[in-house]
Design a protein around this motif. Structure first.
Motif, short mmCIF file in Angstrom:
data_model
loop_
_atom_site.label_atom_id
_atom_site.label_comp_id
_atom_site.label_asym_id
_atom_site.label_seq_id
_atom_site.Cartn_x
_atom_site.Cartn_y
_atom_site.Cartn_z
N ALA A 113 16.39 40.51 15.34
CA ALA A 113 17.11 39.57 16.19
C ALA A 113 16.93 38.14 15.70
O ALA A 113 17.90 37.35 15.68
N ASP B 102 26.11 39.87 18.89
CA ASP B 102 25.04 39.40 19.77
C ASP B 102 24.73 40.45 20.83
O ASP B 102 23.57 40.77 21.09
N LEU C 41 23.00 43.60 19.56
CA LEU C 41 21.60 43.35 19.20
C LEU C 41 20.77 42.90 20.40
O LEU C 41 19.55 42.76 20.29
N VAL D 265 20.98 39.96 21.83
CA VAL D 265 20.57 38.60 21.51
C VAL D 265 21.37 37.61 22.35
O VAL D 265 22.59 37.76 22.49
N GLN E 103 12.44 45.17 15.89
CA GLN E 103 13.63 44.62 16.57
C GLN E 103 13.59 43.11 16.79
O GLN E 103 14.60 42.43 16.56
#
Length: 327
Positions: free
Chosen positions: A258, A308, A311, A313, A254
């Motif tokens: 990212a 974003d 995820l 992020v 992950q």
């Protein structure tokens, strides 16, 4: 044994090269093909497709980068190869394997396997044009629509001056359909006096073991298998050394996913960044059930801010103009 990351046009760009080489096990990688037609390409072309050249010709983890050229004009390829070397290319690789119709129609890639004499002329001219300490290598398939000329092509490349050959063990017409004919890699190795890398249809450790047994070669180039399983090279390297390494978990992957997204956000426009993310994630669905779930959530999403969030992020805010001005 050497393990190489394959050049995959439109997929394995500098972002994915950076991410995959950070996982480990990869000895060297290759740019997407740089198409050469009738002129000397500017440095800007290399800065776009091979930005690692301007950072020591290696990825952030120090994995060496080779520059791959594609074309059919020996003199023009020679000139561009020589220019690539002035930019820092440590190895020049020549593409005789791309199966794309648009590429083949313009006399590039696998279509040249119909003309062994031209293959020889291209490699000979490139070899003559670059400094003697810079190796010239080549990637080929087993032919265009049949394998009749496979050994002739391999000999033409080696005798022209190729120091290594990578053999994708299928013809152009066979594309990426299984099986890969690894037994032909063995025949190529018998026909030439240079090292041969096997390429094609290696998705797992078991595939690698069968490929090595059938082809008889130790060196391997990984493409889709490594994109789908980012630790495949590391697994193979460990197995070759008689060691065992735990497979990369989804949790370990992950942060890389990212980071890939953040790099794509910086490099690509909002119009194209989501597509690049989905392209890699779709490949990961082959190895990770969690990727299937995530892909289902974002496959129809094209808003970068919402991606974003999906995820997890946080995209750094750009510095205010007054800060930039005073820096």
């Amino acid at each position: 044994m050497q393990i190489a990351l394959a050049p995959m046009e439109g997929l394995v760009d500098n972002i994915l090269r950076d991410v995959l080489t950070r996982v480990g096990g990869i000895d060297w990688c290759v740019t997407e093909f740089i198409r050469v037609s009738d002129r000397l390409l500017p440095a800007a072309t290399y800065r776009k497709l091979a930005p690692e050249l301007f950072a020591g010709a290696q990825t952030r983890t120090g994995t060496p980068l080779r520059v791959q050229l594609l074309g059919s004009d020996p003199a023009c390829l020679g000139d561009n190869a020589a220019f690539s070397c002035t930019l820092g290319a440590p190895v020049i690789d020549l593409n005789f394997g791309c199966p794309a119709k648009t590429v083949n129609k313009s006399r590039g890639g696998a279509v040249l396997l119909k003309e062994p004499e031209l293959l020889h002329a291209i490699v000979r001219e490139v070899r003559r044009s670059v400094p003697p300490q810079i190796p010239v290598t080549a990637k080929m398939r087993l032919g265009f629509d049949h394998k009749e000329y496979a050994l002739d092509c391999a000999r033409a490349l080696a005798e022209g001056g190729a120091a290594q050959l990578v053999v994708h063990a299928r013809t152009k017409v066979e594309g990426y359909k299984p099986p890969a004919h690894w037994e032909w890699v063995a025949r190529v190795q018998e026909a030439v006096a240079v090292p041969v890398f096997a390429n094609g249809e290696v998705w797992t450790l078991g595939d690698w073991r069968r490929c090595r047994e059938v082809s008889g070669v130790e060196d391997i180039m990984l493409g889709r298998g490594l994109v789908a399983r980012p630790d495949l090279a590391r697994q193979i390297a460990a197995a070759r050394a008689g060691q065992a390494v735990a497979e990369m978990t989804w949790a370990e992957l992950q942060p890389l996913l990212a980071d890939f997204w953040l790099q794509a956000r910086r490099k690509l426009s909002p119009r194209y960044a989501p597509g690049r993310l989905k392209q890699w994630l779709a490949m990961l669905t082959r190895s990770y059930p969690q990727a299937v779930e995530l892909f289902g959530l974002l496959r129809r999403e094209n808003d970068c801010a919402r991606l974003d969030a999906l995820l997890g992020v946080e995209v750094p805010e750009p510095a205010p103009r007054e800060q930039l001005a005073s820096a």
